[in-house]
Design a protein around this motif. Structure first.
Motif, PDB file in Angstrom:
ATOM      1  N   ASP A  22      45.213 -13.125  25.374  1.00  0.00           N
ATOM      2  CA  ASP A  22      45.706 -14.282  26.111  1.00  0.00           C
ATOM      3  C   ASP A  22      46.311 -15.258  25.105  1.00  0.00           C
ATOM      4  N   THR A 147      48.630 -11.079  27.919  1.00  0.00           N
ATOM      5  CA  THR A 147      48.406 -11.456  29.312  1.00  0.00           C
ATOM      6  C   THR A 147      48.019 -12.932  29.376  1.00  0.00           C
ATOM      7  N   ASN A 148      47.860 -13.441  30.587  1.00  0.00           N
ATOM      8  CA  ASN A 148      47.327 -14.772  30.811  1.00  0.00           C
ATOM      9  C   ASN A 148      46.193 -14.609  31.822  1.00  0.00           C
ATOM     10  N   PHE A 149      44.946 -14.681  31.371  1.00  0.00           N
ATOM     11  CA  PHE A 149      43.806 -14.421  32.231  1.00  0.00           C
ATOM     12  C   PHE A 149      43.684 -15.447  33.355  1.00  0.00           C
TER      13      PHE A 149
END
Length: 153
Positions: A22, A147-149
């Motif tokens: 992230d 990703t971006n949690f």
């Protein structure tokens, strides 16, 4: 990435794991999946480069139905392999002493548990030779997905 843990020169169960990063919150998550590609365990950590290179382990979580099947140990081994790949030789984290099973788990995986003032921590100096004998991943499969949690929630 699929890999097998090796112990006493015997290949054990094959595990399917993926590593996510992230970029916004600056932390990693390693997720383990069962044979039907459902997430059954995960481990969260952050890399710290000041003043020394180390990994801060936040947690290791396994779904109740998959405990005692080696998933948490597999995640720790992937974390240690990550440390090897990035030349980080210490893993540390906070330990919550109310969980006696966790104490045994960390000790069995070579982590030391110690107290400072009112806090309890865990720590392990990574032995790179041991890492290479414990886990035999295919190096070309070792990849990290950005990703971006927060957006996943």
């Amino acid at each position: 990435m699929k890999f097998s843990l090796v112990k006493d020169n015997l290949k054990r169960k094959e595990y399917n794991v993926k590593i996510f990063y992230d970029k916004i919150d600056n932390y990693y998550k390693i997720k383990a999946y069962n044979d039907t590609n459902i997430e059954v365990a995960n481990l969260t950590f952050k890399t710290i480069y000041s003043p020394e290179r180390e990994i801060w382990l936040y947690n290791v979580v396994t779904n109740d139905n998959y405990k005692k099947q080696g998933y948490a140990t597999a995640l720790l081994k992937v974390l240690e392999y990550f440390a090897y790949m990035y030349k980080i030789d210490v893993v540390e984290g906070k330990y919550y002493p109310t969980d006696k099973n966790a104490y045994v788990f960390y000790e069995n995986n070579g982590y030391k548990i110690y107290s400072e003032y009112y806090d309890t921590f865990l720590s392990k100096k990574i032995d790179f030779k041991q890492v290479l004998s414990d886990i035999k991943p295919c190096i070309s499969d070792f990849e990290i997905t950005e990703t971006n949690f927060d957006k996943e929630k």
